[in-house]
Enzyme design. Structure first.
Site, PDB file in Angstrom:
ATOM      1  N   TYR A   1       0.824  -1.205   0.000  1.00  0.00           N
ATOM      2  CA  TYR A   1       0.000   0.000   0.000  1.00  0.00           C
ATOM      3  C   TYR A   1       0.862   1.260   0.000  1.00  0.00           C
ATOM      4  O   TYR A   1       2.058   1.208   0.234  1.00  0.00           O
ATOM      5  CB  TYR A   1      -0.935  -0.011   1.201  1.00  0.00           C
ATOM      6  CG  TYR A   1      -0.258  -0.440   2.488  1.00  0.00           C
ATOM      7  CD1 TYR A   1       0.721   0.355   3.078  1.00  0.00           C
ATOM      8  CD2 TYR A   1      -0.581  -1.652   3.104  1.00  0.00           C
ATOM      9  CE1 TYR A   1       1.347  -0.021   4.244  1.00  0.00           C
ATOM     10  CE2 TYR A   1       0.056  -2.042   4.275  1.00  0.00           C
ATOM     11  CZ  TYR A   1       1.016  -1.220   4.823  1.00  0.00           C
ATOM     12  OH  TYR A   1       1.643  -1.602   5.981  1.00  0.00           O
TER      13      TYR A   1
ATOM     14  N   SER B   1       8.580   1.494   7.708  1.00  0.00           N
ATOM     15  CA  SER B   1       8.308   0.610   6.588  1.00  0.00           C
ATOM     16  C   SER B   1       7.068  -0.223   6.829  1.00  0.00           C
ATOM     17  O   SER B   1       6.623  -0.417   7.959  1.00  0.00           O
ATOM     18  CB  SER B   1       9.494  -0.322   6.380  1.00  0.00           C
ATOM     19  OG  SER B   1       9.573  -1.220   7.474  1.00  0.00           O
ATOM     20  N   LYS B   2       6.530  -0.693   5.725  1.00  0.00           N
ATOM     21  CA  LYS B   2       5.336  -1.522   5.787  1.00  0.00           C
ATOM     22  C   LYS B   2       5.629  -2.784   6.600  1.00  0.00           C
ATOM     23  O   LYS B   2       4.839  -3.224   7.417  1.00  0.00           O
ATOM     24  CB  LYS B   2       4.929  -1.937   4.371  1.00  0.00           C
ATOM     25  CG  LYS B   2       4.774  -0.762   3.445  1.00  0.00           C
ATOM     26  CD  LYS B   2       4.943  -1.160   1.977  1.00  0.00           C
ATOM     27  CE  LYS B   2       5.103   0.099   1.131  1.00  0.00           C
ATOM     28  NZ  LYS B   2       5.289  -0.160  -0.293  1.00  0.00           N
ATOM     29  N   ARG B   3       6.794  -3.335   6.316  1.00  0.00           N
ATOM     30  CA  ARG B   3       7.129  -4.611   6.941  1.00  0.00           C
ATOM     31  C   ARG B   3       7.266  -4.502   8.457  1.00  0.00           C
ATOM     32  O   ARG B   3       6.706  -5.284   9.198  1.00  0.00           O
ATOM     33  CB  ARG B   3       8.424  -5.155   6.331  1.00  0.00           C
ATOM     34  CG  ARG B   3       8.282  -6.574   5.804  1.00  0.00           C
ATOM     35  CD  ARG B   3       9.640  -7.172   5.480  1.00  0.00           C
ATOM     36  NE  ARG B   3      10.319  -7.649   6.658  1.00  0.00           N
ATOM     37  CZ  ARG B   3      11.538  -7.240   7.025  1.00  0.00           C
ATOM     38  NH1 ARG B   3      12.183  -6.354   6.316  1.00  0.00           N
ATOM     39  NH2 ARG B   3      12.095  -7.727   8.105  1.00  0.00           N
TER      40      ARG B   3
ATOM     41  N   GLY C   1       3.741  -2.035   9.788  1.00  0.00           N
ATOM     42  CA  GLY C   1       2.379  -2.433   9.435  1.00  0.00           C
ATOM     43  C   GLY C   1       1.486  -1.264   9.081  1.00  0.00           C
ATOM     44  O   GLY C   1       1.930  -0.258   8.555  1.00  0.00           O
TER      45      GLY C   1
END
Length: 495
Positions: free
Chosen positions: A15, A246-248, A251
RNA sequence: GGUCCCUUCGUCUAGCCUGGCCUAGGACACCGGCCUCUCACGUCGGCGACACGGGUUCAAAUCCCGUAGGGACCA
């Protein structure tokens, strides 16, 4: 002066996250300020990780934020042939060469260099292969990568970054870097430059993580005979551990859609994001779009990284408190019709929406929003903390029951009595209701606070809220008296 | 490991280029007063920072050198 052209090139591997959104925002602001064009380019060359959902999510996120683009979305994969042609052009002009060194060989050399404690850079084994030698290797079907031929002189590559200033790098510190992998796919470093040249990008505004690669890219621009764009690198946004958000790792909390779903106003998020690494130079922090476009300059972007101040599991602030505060500011100051439209989807989702709010009950809808908005931080609060105004089935706050109900058991007699008095009133307005309630308190020899606060909790479920008698009007006599008479239920809930 | 970049209140930042106006300003958060039927808003006040060490100077957050910490890129 030629037209300003900037670009936003996200990779569709998840996203849209707030760091990328900030990059998009800065580019957008710059384009708007100079009447330029913003090009949206999806860098989807990583086929394994790129997904259609992600592309859709990015476009949706941009639209939601109100960051409109002028061209695109273009897709990097559409220009694969062009990237390869550029590599061929560099080969033809002897600015690049085929390198047949195997990974194993290079690993061995790197290891040896490490042991000898000397610096490792590609040693140029294949740089000057003789014609026949080269032909023989190609003939025999050996795999090769294409490397860029970094000048061997003791000169430097230099460019002026709008944020970081003059940057200079010695040619000798740049090894012959790979521009095409052995499987024939061009590297990001090359594709990016080729695309920016084709899209006639005049200003490259991107994260500071691109700063290290810029000298190499400058070399590519020169070899390809293209004019250099202006570079402006912006600081990164980190978490409390100083790790890039970060997304990782983080979340949803870093996802733009998370803020949309939690009830952020798009521009409020932009306003907050803009402040992470940029300031106008004076004390202003809240801007309309036009004000921010006017105030924005690349020169006032900071050089140091900023920290996105969110603490996991913080009971009071689900994200950076300043973001919440900016959002709350917009909620309580924006035009009611705009706010009404923004609140609508949240009421719909909670099944509290009434079509008449856009018709006969419009006036009531707006005045109620105005009454309760002052203490809300997100649009979602209207459907949750504000539920009692729009429908039944609201929750009673634990603390409210404890403080306003349980302590005063006799409310079970007083409140129904008050309801009867309200019903008997010729006119039900804030003044008559208050006079009526206070008169009853006098009669009963009870402090007004006890009745009023008890009434607040029974009628709204809450410990705090707007001035009680205004709230009564918003909820209406019928619903008020009904709720007051059902005080027994509230005591039951309180246990 | 190499190269480059960064370092002002808890967080976002102003000030740094062009030293003195800085007993370092603002915002968010926090604490307290006022307002008050509660909470919020508003308002008033408080807490709170120049990473460290040298140097230059009459004077340094600001200029120079070093150290430490953090980050990015390359490997």
């Amino acid at each position: 002066m030629s037209e300003v052209r900037v670009r936003f090139p996200p990779s569709p591997t998840g996203y849209l996250h707030i760091g990328s959104a900030r990059t998009a925002l800065y580019n957008w602001l710059y384009a708007k300020k100079y009447g330029g064009k913003l090009v949206l380019r999806i860098e989807d060359t990583d086929a394994e990780r790129s997904t259609q959902e992600s592309i859709d999510g990015i476009l949706e996120g941009m639209k939601w934020l109100g960051l409109d683009w002028d061209e695109g979305p273009y897709f990097q994969t559409q220009f694969d042939a062009e990237h390869k042609a550029a590599a061929q052009k560099l080969l033809d002009s002897s600015d690049a060469y085929k390198c047949f060194c195997t990974k194993e060989l290079l690993d061995t050399k790197r290891e040896a260099a490490r042991e000898a404690k000397s610096e490792y850079g590609y040693d140029g084994t294949c740089r000057n292969l003789a014609e026949d030698e080269l032909a023989a290797k190609v003939q025999s079907g050996l795999e090769y990568v294409i490397r860029f031929k970094t000048p061997e002189d003791d000169g430097t590559v230099a460019f002026d970054d709008e944020v970081y200033g003059h940057i200079e790098k010695k040619h000798s510190e740049l090894e012959d870097f790979v521009i095409v992998r052995s499987n024939g796919s061009p590297l990001y470093m090359l594709c990016n430059v080729v695309d920016d040249i084709r899209d006639r990008i005049t200003h490259v505004i991107r994260g500071a993580d691109g700063l290290g690669n810029t000298p190499r890219q400058v070399l590519l621009y020169k070899a390809l005979g293209a004019p250099l764009p202006v570079f402006a690198h912006m600081p990164l946004t980190l978490d409390h551990q100083k790790a890039k958000i970060s997304k990782r790792k983080h979340g949803e909390i870093v996802a733009v859609h998370f803020y949309r779903d939690k009830g952020f106003i798009p521009w409020a998020l932009c306003n907050f994001l803009a402040l992470l690494g940029w300031s106008p130079g004076d004390d202003r922090e809240l801007f309309t779009r036009d004000e921010m476009i006017e105030a924005f300059t690349l020169k006032r972007i900071n050089r140091s990284n900023s920290i996105f101040n969110y603490k996991k599991d913080d009971p009071k602030f689900f994200t950076d408190p300043k973001a919440l505060s900016v959002n709350a500011h917009y909620i309580r100051t924006m035009a009611l019709d705009e706010l009404g439209a923004l609140v609508k989807p949240f009421l719909e989702k909670a099944e509290l929406w009434d079509a008449d709010y856009e018709g006969g009950k419009k006036e009531w809808y707006f005045s109620t929003l105005e009454l309760i908005r002052e203490r809300f931080h997100t649009l979602n609060d209207f459907a949750e903390a504000g539920r009692a105004y729009f429908g039944e089935g609201f929750e009673f706050e634990e603390r409210a029951l404890k403080k306003n109900i349980v302590k005063n058991p006799r409310l079970r007699e007083w409140l129904p009595l008050l309801a009867e008095r309200f019903e008997a009133l010729d006119e039900f307005n804030p003044e008559t209701a208050e006079a009526c309630a206070r008169a009853l308190c006098d009669e009963l020899e009870v402090k007004p606070g006890v009745i009023i606060n008890g009434m607040r909790t029974v009628v709204t479920g809450r410990l705090a809220g707007p001035s009680m008698f205004d709230a009564l009007m918003a909820i209406g006599r019928e619903r008020v008296t009904m709720r007051l008479k059902e005080v027994e239920k509230v005591f039951a809930l309180a246990g």
